[in-house]
Design a protein around this motif. Structure first.
Motif, PDB file in Angstrom:
ATOM      1  N   GLY A 428       0.817  -1.202   0.000  1.00 33.66           N
ATOM      2  CA  GLY A 428       0.000   0.000   0.000  1.00 33.66           C
ATOM      3  C   GLY A 428       0.855   1.257   0.000  1.00 33.66           C
ATOM      4  N   GLY A 429       0.191   2.401  -0.131  1.00 35.68           N
ATOM      5  CA  GLY A 429       0.908   3.663  -0.123  1.00 35.68           C
ATOM      6  C   GLY A 429       1.303   4.046   1.293  1.00 35.68           C
ATOM      7  N   TRP A 430       2.408   4.802   1.381  1.00 35.93           N
ATOM      8  CA  TRP A 430       2.879   5.262   2.690  1.00 35.93           C
ATOM      9  C   TRP A 430       3.335   6.715   2.556  1.00 35.93           C
ATOM     10  N   CYS A 431       2.999   7.511   3.584  1.00 36.57           N
ATOM     11  CA  CYS A 431       3.330   8.936   3.556  1.00 36.57           C
ATOM     12  C   CYS A 431       4.803   9.207   3.835  1.00 36.57           C
ATOM     13  N   GLY A 432       5.505   8.203   4.347  1.00 42.46           N
ATOM     14  CA  GLY A 432       6.924   8.384   4.639  1.00 42.46           C
ATOM     15  C   GLY A 432       7.176   8.885   6.052  1.00 42.46           C
ATOM     16  N   ASP A 433       6.113   9.055   6.816  1.00 41.08           N
ATOM     17  CA  ASP A 433       6.238   9.577   8.178  1.00 41.08           C
ATOM     18  C   ASP A 433       6.467   8.436   9.175  1.00 41.08           C
ATOM     19  N   GLY A 434       7.556   8.537   9.932  1.00 29.31           N
ATOM     20  CA  GLY A 434       7.892   7.508  10.921  1.00 29.31           C
ATOM     21  C   GLY A 434       6.832   7.357  12.006  1.00 29.31           C
ATOM     22  N   LYS A 435       6.138   8.458  12.287  1.00 28.80           N
ATOM     23  CA  LYS A 435       5.099   8.400  13.333  1.00 28.80           C
ATOM     24  C   LYS A 435       3.926   7.532  12.869  1.00 28.80           C
ATOM     25  N   CYS A 436       3.612   7.680  11.591  1.00 31.12           N
ATOM     26  CA  CYS A 436       2.538   6.874  10.996  1.00 31.12           C
ATOM     27  C   CYS A 436       2.937   5.393  11.031  1.00 31.12           C
ATOM     28  N   GLU A 437       4.186   5.135  10.678  1.00 30.10           N
ATOM     29  CA  GLU A 437       4.730   3.769  10.689  1.00 30.10           C
ATOM     30  C   GLU A 437       4.640   3.164  12.097  1.00 30.10           C
ATOM     31  N   ALA A 438       5.017   3.954  13.101  1.00 30.53           N
ATOM     32  CA  ALA A 438       5.000   3.486  14.491  1.00 30.53           C
ATOM     33  C   ALA A 438       3.576   3.233  14.977  1.00 30.53           C
ATOM     34  N   ASP A 439       2.680   4.096  14.529  1.00 29.44           N
ATOM     35  CA  ASP A 439       1.276   3.976  14.892  1.00 29.44           C
ATOM     36  C   ASP A 439       0.693   2.647  14.382  1.00 29.44           C
ATOM     37  N   ILE A 440       1.019   2.326  13.147  1.00 29.76           N
ATOM     38  CA  ILE A 440       0.546   1.074  12.538  1.00 29.76           C
ATOM     39  C   ILE A 440       1.092  -0.120  13.318  1.00 29.76           C
ATOM     40  N   LYS A 441       2.371  -0.036  13.665  1.00 29.83           N
ATOM     41  CA  LYS A 441       3.022  -1.127  14.400  1.00 29.83           C
ATOM     42  C   LYS A 441       2.361  -1.318  15.769  1.00 29.83           C
ATOM     43  N   ASP A 442       2.093  -0.213  16.460  1.00 25.62           N
ATOM     44  CA  ASP A 442       1.456  -0.287  17.779  1.00 25.62           C
ATOM     45  C   ASP A 442       0.087  -0.937  17.708  1.00 25.62           C
ATOM     46  N   GLN A 443      -0.665  -0.532  16.689  1.00 17.83           N
ATOM     47  CA  GLN A 443      -2.064  -0.982  16.633  1.00 17.83           C
ATOM     48  C   GLN A 443      -2.255  -2.351  16.002  1.00 17.83           C
ATOM     49  N   THR A 444      -1.313  -2.762  15.146  1.00 13.91           N
ATOM     50  CA  THR A 444      -1.548  -4.008  14.400  1.00 13.91           C
ATOM     51  C   THR A 444      -0.422  -5.027  14.528  1.00 13.91           C
ATOM     52  N   LYS A 445       0.718  -4.630  15.102  1.00 17.09           N
ATOM     53  CA  LYS A 445       1.929  -5.470  15.174  1.00 17.09           C
ATOM     54  C   LYS A 445       2.549  -5.713  13.787  1.00 17.09           C
ATOM     55  N   ALA A 446       1.989  -5.091  12.763  1.00 18.81           N
ATOM     56  CA  ALA A 446       2.582  -5.241  11.425  1.00 18.81           C
ATOM     57  C   ALA A 446       3.635  -4.151  11.227  1.00 18.81           C
ATOM     58  N   THR A 447       4.733  -4.538  10.575  1.00 17.64           N
ATOM     59  CA  THR A 447       5.806  -3.580  10.318  1.00 17.64           C
ATOM     60  C   THR A 447       6.039  -3.463   8.815  1.00 17.64           C
ATOM     61  N   ILE A 448       6.672  -2.380   8.437  1.00 12.07           N
ATOM     62  CA  ILE A 448       7.055  -2.236   7.030  1.00 12.07           C
ATOM     63  C   ILE A 448       8.239  -3.155   6.794  1.00 12.07           C
ATOM     64  N   ARG A 449       8.036  -4.169   5.998  1.00 11.13           N
ATOM     65  CA  ARG A 449       9.124  -5.116   5.723  1.00 11.13           C
ATOM     66  C   ARG A 449      10.147  -4.475   4.804  1.00 11.13           C
ATOM     67  N   CYS A 450       9.663  -3.751   3.808  1.00 11.23           N
ATOM     68  CA  CYS A 450      10.580  -3.012   2.948  1.00 11.23           C
ATOM     69  C   CYS A 450       9.789  -2.079   2.048  1.00 11.23           C
ATOM     70  N   LEU A 451      10.518  -1.140   1.473  1.00 10.30           N
ATOM     71  CA  LEU A 451       9.995  -0.323   0.387  1.00 10.30           C
ATOM     72  C   LEU A 451      10.462  -1.080  -0.856  1.00 10.30           C
ATOM     73  N   PRO A 452       9.549  -1.793  -1.507  1.00  7.83           N
ATOM     74  CA  PRO A 452       9.967  -2.808  -2.478  1.00  7.83           C
ATOM     75  C   PRO A 452      10.721  -2.239  -3.680  1.00  7.83           C
ATOM     76  N   ASP A 453      11.656  -3.023  -4.182  1.00  8.51           N
ATOM     77  CA  ASP A 453      12.356  -2.674  -5.418  1.00  8.51           C
ATOM     78  C   ASP A 453      11.344  -2.670  -6.560  1.00  8.51           C
ATOM     79  N   GLU A 454      11.723  -1.965  -7.607  1.00  5.25           N
ATOM     80  CA  GLU A 454      10.808  -1.721  -8.718  1.00  5.25           C
ATOM     81  C   GLU A 454      10.074  -2.974  -9.198  1.00  5.25           C
ATOM     82  N   GLU A 455      10.817  -4.042  -9.329  1.00  5.36           N
ATOM     83  CA  GLU A 455      10.260  -5.292  -9.840  1.00  5.36           C
ATOM     84  C   GLU A 455       9.050  -5.789  -9.037  1.00  5.36           C
ATOM     85  N   PHE A 456       9.009  -5.445  -7.746  1.00  5.45           N
ATOM     86  CA  PHE A 456       7.946  -5.958  -6.881  1.00  5.45           C
ATOM     87  C   PHE A 456       6.821  -4.954  -6.664  1.00  5.45           C
ATOM     88  N   ARG A 457       7.028  -3.724  -7.154  1.00  3.71           N
ATOM     89  CA  ARG A 457       6.012  -2.704  -6.922  1.00  3.71           C
ATOM     90  C   ARG A 457       4.758  -2.964  -7.741  1.00  3.71           C
TER      91      ARG A 457
END
Ligand SMILES: [Zn+2]
Length: 482
Positions: A428-457
């Motif tokens: 999905g799309g991401w705003c690039g804000d670390g606070k948003c990333e942390a918020d998602i992690k707190d609420q769902t335990k899901a983390t950003i695994r990576c910002l995928p290389d072009e081939e996987f986008r």
């Protein structure tokens, strides 16, 4: 001998299944030291196959192996601020030696950037000394509170590559070249498909400019980071004064990379391919690619059958196939099948009196299907084709499973729903804000695994952050992870 109790199934309890598979296959055992594990011969044999393949690949890039000390002066770690902060909570520190308190405590390496770049400072003078490309196969210690066999243990085995270059571009190129090598290894040897990409700042290696990783999806739909490659920039070069004279005589700091994979890969292999009967090892990494089981009743049959089995073994060995003859007395063939199945041996060749008479063996595949007779004449060739096919099938099955558990273009609602059900890789799309990333992690335990290389986008770049709905700066892949 392994007991014949049925394994807990993956559907019942994946985590219990994982531990039982490791025990049944005798890959590892718990140690008297909490958080540490013993790698048993069957597990170490898989690690050795992995080492061989990777070592050859590194050497193809011009990397040489070296060995640096286990003990590092504590002050070395403090030289790079982010590095010490990142590793301080996990350090094991030696304060006494030879019955005396040490003047300066020594840490047991959690990773070796500091001691290696301290040595590079001594060895590198001129641009002619660059690039410097080294790797070490070693153990490291990171004090872990919650441990799991192979996946997270206080001491583990790994390789750590460390290179020095004249320019940032060259360091970046090497960082990505190793990432690609890790991917090739994961896919072609482990039959484990991975996505590659860059880590966010919060998941970056302590002291690195940029961290890249390969990420696999296990059968419980949790992600596993299976290898990392870091562009360290000049952070360590400045901390350890690693400089060189360029071709104009100017003094400059080098650009470093470091990269590693560990025995965690053995855990990844178990969780990618294992089934409810135990381990499945891809043929290219199996300790034994085939096990030969003789079947007989009378003494007369025994002589003929064993003779034929030995002949089959000779052919397999000459043909470069790793094979084992299970001629143990007093164990029924069925019990042997069961044992080798649990250990993940890709192929079983049964030799009975009727097979000897027909000049054939019966071939059983660990991945299932009907047993098939194969002529002993040309057996190496047929078995090679079978091995290639199984290797390919395992990769394809794992890729299909991963794609079935990947969801693209998620919104906050579909993301939460996805995690609520089976989970997997959410793009999905991401705003690039670390606070948003942390918020998602707190609420769902899901983390950003990576910002995928072009081939996987995704074909269409997401416009909004899936969580906060601000404009997206990039696409990200989320998952719950090990
Ligand atoms: Zn956001």
């Amino acid at each position: 001998m392994a007991d014949d109790k049925k394994l807990t199934t993956r559907a019942e309890d994946f985590s219990a299944w994982y531990n039982e598979v490791i025990m049944r296959a005798e890959l590892a055992d718990y140690s008297p030291v909490r958080g540490c594990m013993v790698i048993r011969p069957n597990g170490y044999a898989i690690w050795e196959q992995m080492q061989r393949a990777l070592d050859d690949m590194f050497k193809d890039h011009g990397v040489q192996n070296a060995y640096f000390p286990l003990l590092i002066p504590q002050s070395f770690l403090s030289k790079e601020a982010e590095h010490v902060e990142g590793f301080a909570p996990e350090l094991a520190v030696v304060t006494h030696g030879g019955g005396k308190e040490l003047e300066e405590p020594l840490v047991i390496r959690p990773t070796s950037e500091t001691i290696i770049y301290a040595m590079y400072a001594k060895w590198i003078q001129s641009y002619r000394d660059l690039p410097m490309l080294m790797n070490q196969w070693a153990n490291v210690v990171r004090w872990e509170m919650r441990t799991r066999l192979f996946l997270r243990t206080t001491e583990f085995l790994w390789q750590e590559g460390h290179t020095a270059h004249t320019t940032e571009a060259e360091a970046e190129e090497f960082t990505l070249r190793i990432l690609k090598t890790y991917r090739t290894f994961a896919e072609e040897w482990m039959a484990m498909p991975v996505i590659t990409g860059r880590k966010t700042d919060s998941e970056r290696f302590a002291g690195a400019l940029r961290t890249y990783s390969i990420e696999g999806l296990m059968q419980d739909n949790k992600a596993l980071q299976a290898g990392t490659s870091h562009n360290l920039g000049q952070n360590f070069a400045k901390a350890f004064d690693v400089t060189f004279q360029d071709d104009k005589g100017d003094l400059k700091h080098v650009w470093n990379t470091s990269w590693g994979v560990s025995t965690r890969l053995v855990g990844a292999l178990v969780m990618t391919h294992g089934d409810d009967n135990g381990l499945i090892t891809p043929p290219r990494l199996a300790q034994y690619q085939a096990v030969v089981v003789p079947i007989y009743k009378s003494d007369a049959e025994r002589a003929t059958v064993l003779d034929a089995a030995h002949q089959v073994m000779r052919e397999l060995k000459t043909g470069g196939i790793r094979a084992h003859l299970d001629a143990r007395e007093g164990i029924k063939p069925g019990a042997k099948y069961y044992e080798w199945e649990g250990r993940g041996v890709p192929f079983r060749l049964e030799v009975g009196p009727r097979d000897v008479a027909a000049g054939q063996v019966m071939l059983a595949r660990r991945t299932g299907g009907k047993k098939t007779p194969f002529m002993t004449q040309g057996l190496v060739h047929t078995l090679r084709l079978e091995m290639d096919a199984m290797q390919q099938d395992l990769l394809e099955a794992a890729r299909t499973r991963r794609e079935q558990h990947s969801l693209r273009g998620v919104t906050k609602a579909s993301f939460l729903d996805f995690l609520e059900r089976d989970g997997g890789f959410a793009y999905g799309g991401w705003c690039g804000d670390g606070k948003c990333e942390a918020d998602i992690k707190d609420q769902t335990k899901a983390t950003i695994r990576c910002l995928p290389d072009e081939e996987f986008r995704s074909l269409e770049a997401p416009a909004r952050c899936m969580w906060c709905d601000r404009p997206a700066t990039t696409e990200a892949v989320w998952a719950r992870a090990y």
